[in-house]
Design a protein around this motif. Structure first.
Motif, PDB file in Angstrom:
ATOM      1  N   HIS A   5       4.071  -0.224  -9.849  1.00  0.00           N
ATOM      2  CA  HIS A   5       3.745  -0.810  -8.270  1.00  0.00           C
ATOM      3  C   HIS A   5       5.055  -0.625  -7.306  1.00  0.00           C
ATOM      4  O   HIS A   5       5.088  -0.706  -6.656  1.00  0.00           O
ATOM      5  CB  HIS A   5       3.165  -2.201  -8.319  1.00  0.00           C
ATOM      6  N   GLN A  18       7.115   4.527  -5.176  1.00  0.00           N
ATOM      7  CA  GLN A  18       6.873   4.988  -3.564  1.00  0.00           C
ATOM      8  C   GLN A  18       5.371   5.124  -3.609  1.00  0.00           C
ATOM      9  O   GLN A  18       4.508   4.775  -2.593  1.00  0.00           O
ATOM     10  CB  GLN A  18       7.581   6.254  -3.145  1.00  0.00           C
ATOM     11  N   ASP A  19       4.612   5.924  -4.354  1.00  0.00           N
ATOM     12  CA  ASP A  19       3.451   6.273  -4.175  1.00  0.00           C
ATOM     13  C   ASP A  19       2.510   5.264  -4.373  1.00  0.00           C
ATOM     14  O   ASP A  19       1.480   4.938  -3.578  1.00  0.00           O
ATOM     15  CB  ASP A  19       2.866   7.344  -5.000  1.00  0.00           C
ATOM     16  N   ARG A  20       2.877   4.173  -5.248  1.00  0.00           N
ATOM     17  CA  ARG A  20       2.033   3.012  -5.438  1.00  0.00           C
ATOM     18  C   ARG A  20       2.329   1.920  -4.311  1.00  0.00           C
ATOM     19  O   ARG A  20       1.568   1.312  -3.963  1.00  0.00           O
ATOM     20  CB  ARG A  20       2.606   2.338  -6.649  1.00  0.00           C
ATOM     21  N   ILE A  21       3.524   2.112  -3.780  1.00  0.00           N
ATOM     22  CA  ILE A  21       3.611   1.118  -2.616  1.00  0.00           C
ATOM     23  C   ILE A  21       3.106   1.326  -1.451  1.00  0.00           C
ATOM     24  O   ILE A  21       2.391   0.510  -0.786  1.00  0.00           O
ATOM     25  CB  ILE A  21       5.292   1.114  -2.408  1.00  0.00           C
ATOM     26  N   GLU A  22       2.852   2.547  -1.263  1.00  0.00           N
ATOM     27  CA  GLU A  22       1.822   3.149  -0.260  1.00  0.00           C
ATOM     28  C   GLU A  22       0.488   2.642  -0.460  1.00  0.00           C
ATOM     29  O   GLU A  22      -0.028   2.330   0.525  1.00  0.00           O
ATOM     30  CB  GLU A  22       2.187   4.883  -0.073  1.00  0.00           C
ATOM     31  N   ARG A  23       0.046   3.127  -1.618  1.00  0.00           N
ATOM     32  CA  ARG A  23      -1.252   2.705  -2.233  1.00  0.00           C
ATOM     33  C   ARG A  23      -1.553   1.405  -2.080  1.00  0.00           C
ATOM     34  O   ARG A  23      -2.620   1.061  -1.313  1.00  0.00           O
ATOM     35  CB  ARG A  23      -1.488   3.119  -3.616  1.00  0.00           C
ATOM     36  N   ASP A  24      -0.699   0.482  -2.298  1.00  0.00           N
ATOM     37  CA  ASP A  24      -0.876  -1.006  -2.241  1.00  0.00           C
ATOM     38  C   ASP A  24      -0.840  -1.273  -0.643  1.00  0.00           C
ATOM     39  O   ASP A  24      -1.734  -2.345  -0.659  1.00  0.00           O
ATOM     40  CB  ASP A  24       0.415  -1.627  -2.933  1.00  0.00           C
ATOM     41  N   GLU A  25      -0.062  -0.664  -0.067  1.00  0.00           N
ATOM     42  CA  GLU A  25      -0.069  -1.168   1.498  1.00  0.00           C
ATOM     43  C   GLU A  25      -1.182  -0.822   2.082  1.00  0.00           C
ATOM     44  O   GLU A  25      -2.097  -1.692   2.854  1.00  0.00           O
ATOM     45  CB  GLU A  25       1.124  -0.521   2.003  1.00  0.00           C
ATOM     46  N   PHE A  26      -2.026   0.175   1.798  1.00  0.00           N
ATOM     47  CA  PHE A  26      -3.180   0.432   2.147  1.00  0.00           C
ATOM     48  C   PHE A  26      -4.321  -0.595   1.737  1.00  0.00           C
ATOM     49  O   PHE A  26      -5.259  -0.761   2.456  1.00  0.00           O
ATOM     50  CB  PHE A  26      -3.699   2.022   1.903  1.00  0.00           C
ATOM     51  N   ARG A  32     -10.910   7.119   1.055  1.00  0.00           N
ATOM     52  CA  ARG A  32      -9.643   6.477   0.940  1.00  0.00           C
ATOM     53  C   ARG A  32      -9.849   5.656  -0.177  1.00  0.00           C
ATOM     54  O   ARG A  32      -9.015   5.038  -0.673  1.00  0.00           O
ATOM     55  CB  ARG A  32      -9.373   6.258   2.136  1.00  0.00           C
ATOM     56  N   LYS A  53     -10.450   4.381  -5.821  1.00  0.00           N
ATOM     57  CA  LYS A  53      -9.429   3.350  -6.095  1.00  0.00           C
ATOM     58  C   LYS A  53     -10.179   2.257  -6.607  1.00  0.00           C
ATOM     59  O   LYS A  53     -11.308   2.144  -6.377  1.00  0.00           O
ATOM     60  CB  LYS A  53      -8.578   3.076  -5.033  1.00  0.00           C
TER      61      LYS A  53
END
Length: 164
Positions: A117, A120-128, A88, A92
């Motif tokens: 950012h 939606q895909d970047r928001i999820e990536r940033d949260e992770f 994961r 990155k």
């Protein structure tokens, strides 16, 4: 034993087919690998931020750009029997990593957030990524992209998270 005319034609045809196969394979093999040098390591926005950050930290910290998260965070092997958690983070990266200049110990990471950012895909990536850095107890500073950066503003952001 003499080979008949019919057999000679067969031998010549087989030789021509073999030669054609060899020629096609030779022509289809790329001459060298398909890589080329990128013009710059950083985008214009990242370069602008890098120089502002360099002015802000001076010799106090060493700045590295485009660092893979897996080179900054490690995964507890006991909690990762497979490679799932490593996978994961392995592809990155963070935009900048700040290190102690003497030991090169990582003290913080910086993400420069542009309009991408907000997807939606970047928001999820940033949260992770945020959660991963929190779990490692390593500050991750998010800075919105700007046309110009004030050294005093950057200093405030750094002082808020860096060890004294």
């Amino acid at each position: 034993m003499l080979v008949g005319v019919g057999n000679w034609i067969y031998v010549v045809l087989v030789a021509m087919v073999i030669a054609a196969i060899v020629l096609v394979r030779a022509l289809s093999v790329p001459r060298g690998l398909p890589y080329r040098r990128r013009e710059t390591l950083l985008t214009k926005a990242e370069t602008r931020f890098y120089f502002a950050l360099q002015n802000c930290v001076g010799d106090e910290l060493t700045i590295f750009a485009m660092v893979r998260i897996a080179d900054v965070l490690s995964v507890d092997a006991a909690q990762n029997p497979g490679r799932g958690w490593f996978n994961r983070i392995s592809n990155k990266h963070v935009d900048f990593v700040l290190c102690d200049p003497d030991s090169l110990m990582v003290v913080a990471a910086i993400e420069l957030d542009d309009a991408s950012h907000e997807r939606q895909d970047r928001i999820e990536r940033d949260e992770f990524v945020n959660a991963a850095f929190r779990s490692a107890d390593l500050p991750l500073i998010r800075v919105p992209v700007q046309a110009k950066y004030e050294t005093s503003d950057l200093r405030k952001r750094l002082n808020a998270v860096l060890p004294k």
